[in-house]
Design an enzyme around this catalytic site. Structure first.
Site, PDB file in Angstrom:
ATOM      1  N   HIS A   1       0.847  -1.208   0.000  1.00 60.09           N
ATOM      2  CA  HIS A   1       0.000   0.000   0.000  1.00 60.09           C
ATOM      3  C   HIS A   1       0.873   1.244   0.000  1.00 60.09           C
ATOM      4  CE1 HIS A   1      -4.136   1.673   0.774  1.00 60.09           C
ATOM      5  NE2 HIS A   1      -3.373   2.742   0.887  1.00 60.09           N
TER       6      HIS A   1
ATOM      7  N   HIS B   1       1.293   4.826  -2.543  1.00 57.98           N
ATOM      8  CA  HIS B   1       0.840   5.607  -3.691  1.00 57.98           C
ATOM      9  C   HIS B   1       2.018   6.297  -4.377  1.00 57.98           C
ATOM     10  CE1 HIS B   1      -3.453   5.128  -2.867  1.00 57.98           C
ATOM     11  NE2 HIS B   1      -3.123   5.184  -1.583  1.00 57.98           N
TER      12      HIS B   1
ATOM     13  N   HIS C   1      -9.796   0.655  -2.053  1.00 57.75           N
ATOM     14  CA  HIS C   1      -9.817   1.231  -0.715  1.00 57.75           C
ATOM     15  C   HIS C   1     -11.224   1.091  -0.122  1.00 57.75           C
ATOM     16  CE1 HIS C   1      -6.081   2.974  -1.977  1.00 57.75           C
ATOM     17  NE2 HIS C   1      -5.982   3.806  -0.964  1.00 57.75           N
TER      18      HIS C   1
ATOM     19  N   GLU D   1     -11.823   3.030   5.825  1.00 56.70           N
ATOM     20  CA  GLU D   1     -10.920   3.987   6.480  1.00 56.70           C
ATOM     21  C   GLU D   1     -11.724   5.177   6.955  1.00 56.70           C
ATOM     22  OE1 GLU D   1      -6.965   6.680   5.442  1.00 56.70           O
ATOM     23  OE2 GLU D   1      -8.420   6.197   3.882  1.00 56.70           O
TER      24      GLU D   1
ATOM     25  N   ASP E   1       1.270   4.021   2.915  1.00 56.87           N
ATOM     26  CA  ASP E   1       0.269   4.891   2.304  1.00 56.87           C
ATOM     27  C   ASP E   1       0.913   6.057   1.543  1.00 56.87           C
ATOM     28  OD1 ASP E   1      -2.253   5.669   1.560  1.00 56.87           O
ATOM     29  OD2 ASP E   1      -2.985   6.110   3.573  1.00 56.87           O
ATOM     30  N   ASP E   2       1.193   7.160   2.220  1.00 56.58           N
ATOM     31  CA  ASP E   2       1.746   8.366   1.591  1.00 56.58           C
ATOM     32  C   ASP E   2       2.823   8.986   2.478  1.00 56.58           C
ATOM     33  OD1 ASP E   2      -0.104   8.681  -0.791  1.00 56.58           O
ATOM     34  OD2 ASP E   2      -1.583   8.678   0.828  1.00 56.58           O
TER      35      ASP E   2
END
Length: 353
Positions: free
Chosen positions: A23, A25, A211, A214, A292-293
């Protein structure tokens, strides 16, 4: 998110633990220094949160928090304006992940975001795939497969176009498309409307990795299970709020890409102790930790394993999380088998100290 290092001599190094990263991006994988250099090279001005006041904490209970997050992400994405920029992002992501013990990285990209600068969505995807294949051959780099992701903020017909594109480049191993996802604010769009795109991806043999769970709770998870029949869920943590939904996740073999750092930064959970990682594992869910980011949240993959340590996960528990990430991945068989063997070796090695 800042974490205190583990006590010296008490634990094995999590950076040495072989793992897969499922996961991450594309834009969000960038180093903060990289986006600053790109903005300067293109004569663009970054928001202060990406210049000095970094990283940032957001609050999703107020939708303005998500809007702020998305605005920062969009500002970073606007700095990616050339083939060289795109190749640099893939290369640095693979090298950074390799330094943290990742044997396999599934990097998620929406090629429509970069298409205007390189001649279309097909060239944009081909650039990413070509660089993924190239960097995967370098010592110390994670091997890289690509997940093509549609956006909930755009029309479902665009998702079908992306699914067809992903299917054209579907394959196994580094430099291939291995999955199809659905990202952005899950409070937007109708999940069921994207089901035809996922059927296209399924016929091509791609992993289905939308996704869900969340920003919205277990009802959103269940809608996604019904409409898409995913292989994995990006996040999925809020399935714990309904035991019946969590049981469906477990019984249907859907792996969860859990990203503790972003959950905390975005206000999904207030404190590390609130992240339901233990509850998910104890219920029998397959969990793959993800960053994630990192560009926005300031924490990479190793720090997610350190969060697990703060939640009283032993080295044996961490090894099982790593095994879950490998088993839930689309890594080639030889990469998977070697990583699993090396996880066992990591656990058998003496702790640091």
């Amino acid at each position: 998110m800042s974490l205190e290092p583990a006590a010296a001599g008490s634990d094995r190094a999590t950076a040495d633990l072989p793992k897969a990263h499922l996961h991450l991006h594309f834009t969000g994988s960038m180093r903060i220094g990289t986006v600053r250099e790109m903005s300067a090279a293109h004569g663009l001005r970054l928001p202060s949160a990406l210049e000095g006041d970094w990283p940032v904490t957001f609050e999703t209970r107020d939708e303005r928090g998500w809007f702020r997050f998305q605005s920062l992400y969009d500002a970073a994405r606007a700095c990616v304006r050339s083939e060289a920029d795109m190749r640099r992002i893939v290369r640095e992501a693979a090298l950074d992940d390799g330094a943290e013990g990742s044997r396999w990285l599934e990097l998620q990209v929406d090629p429509t975001s970069y298409a205007p600068h390189v001649g279309g969505i097909t060239p944009a995807l081909e650039i990413v795939l070509d660089e993924a294949a190239a960097v995967s051959r370098e010592p110390g780099a994670a091997q890289v497969g690509i997940v093509v992701a549609a956006s909930r903020m755009r029309h479902e017909l665009e998702a079908r176009t992306l699914a067809r594109l992903a299917a054209r480049y579907a394959g196994e191993g580094p430099g291939a498309v291995v999955g199809f996802g659905l990202s952005n604010d899950e409070r937007r769009g109708d999940t069921g409307a994207f089901a035809p795109a996922f059927r296209i991806a399924r016929r091509a043999g791609l992993a289905l990795v939308p996704h869900a769970g969340e920003l919205l709770g277990p009802a959103a998870v269940e809608r996604t299970l019904d409409a898409i029949e995913p292989d994995r869920l990006g996040h999925g943590v809020r399935s714990v709020e309904d035991p019946r939904v969590l049981e469906r996740v477990v019984s249907e073999g859907v792996a969860l890409e859990v990203c503790p750092g972003s959950n905390i930064s975005l206000g999904v959970y207030d404190e590390i102790d609130d992240v339901p990682l233990r509850r998910l594992v104890d219920a029998g869910a397959t969990v793959a930790l993800g960053a994630d980011d990192p560009l926005i949240f300031g924490s990479r993959l190793v720090e997610q394993y350190e969060v697990a340590r703060l939640l009283d996960f032993s080295d044996a528990d961490l090894a099982e999380l790593a095994r879950g990430s490998v088993r839930a991945s689309r890594a080639p068989a030889d990469v998977r088998s070697q990583a699993l063997a090396d996880i066992d070796s990591w656990l058998e090695s003496p702790p640091e100290g």
